[in-house]
Design a protein around this motif. Sequence first.
Motif, PDB file in Angstrom:
ATOM      1  N   ARG A  86       0.832  -1.206   0.000  1.00  0.00           N
ATOM      2  CA  ARG A  86       0.000   0.000   0.000  1.00  0.00           C
ATOM      3  C   ARG A  86       0.865   1.254   0.000  1.00  0.00           C
ATOM      4  N   GLY A  87       1.968   1.215   0.740  1.00  0.00           N
ATOM      5  CA  GLY A  87       2.888   2.345   0.758  1.00  0.00           C
ATOM      6  C   GLY A  87       3.464   2.634  -0.618  1.00  0.00           C
ATOM      7  N   LYS A  88       3.813   1.573  -1.346  1.00  0.00           N
ATOM      8  CA  LYS A  88       4.355   1.746  -2.697  1.00  0.00           C
ATOM      9  C   LYS A  88       3.319   2.358  -3.621  1.00  0.00           C
ATOM     10  N   ARG A  89       2.093   1.904  -3.522  1.00  0.00           N
ATOM     11  CA  ARG A  89       1.029   2.445  -4.369  1.00  0.00           C
ATOM     12  C   ARG A  89       0.826   3.940  -4.108  1.00  0.00           C
ATOM     13  N   ILE A  90       0.677   4.286  -2.839  1.00  0.00           N
ATOM     14  CA  ILE A  90       0.423   5.684  -2.477  1.00  0.00           C
ATOM     15  C   ILE A  90       1.611   6.560  -2.840  1.00  0.00           C
TER      16      ILE A  90
END
Length: 252
Positions: free
Chosen positions: A80-84
């Motif tokens: 999720r961190g990579k996506r955001i």
Amino acid sequence: MAKLNEIIQWCNQTLKSHEFKDYAPNGLQIEGKQDVNKILCAVTASQDAIDAAIEQGADLLLVHHGYFWKGEPYPITGMRGKRIKSLIQHDISLVGYHLPLDSHPSLGNNAALAEILGLRDIEPLDSNERYPIGNIGYLNQPMSAAAFKQYCTDRLGFNTIHLPAEKRSIQKVAYCTGAAQDFISKAAERDCDAYISGEVSERTYYEARELNVNYYACGHHATERYGVQRLAKAISEQFNIEYSYFELNNPI
């Protein structure tokens, strides 16, 4: 070119998003640039969809399944961190509409499903809901349960799973896109011949038999790929901006 806040305001009003109690925030989830020239829409804000938005130079990613669902961990790390991070680094806004986009009478997933399957005389599955999430419609002519399975497969491009009941003829059909398999009990209360949703659970097999409602799992993605496209097209026409659709054919 359109302003981000104008697009969000128009979408919120059109979908009446403030009137829904949902599992995730509806509307603007991640804020990017204020000037929007191009929208990419997708069912889910996956990394593939984000990469496509970056590659196509989109200013806004419009999805049905966004982020910040109830029960998710707070730290923005890992996948999720990579996506955001990808969205923020490229100044791309993420906009998501969940239940309001299922429910809308012309732009919504359920409305699209009814049109694709040729259902008529649409009514709420639950008359107590102000903005029904599920609906009931009628086929022009009855079909056998087996023929209706093939009909759904052909119309939706998904290998439909049929859980049989004693009823052999299908005409009165309840439906709710996505993961709404537990609404089968509501379909039974309304004496429907069949109930359609996207996913299926182990318990659904027994419920279909014991409630005497044929259940058709037509794919979560397959039943919900239409709402975002309809909404993106409506935004494009309202604000005279470009849009495209990213398809990643999820088999679930």
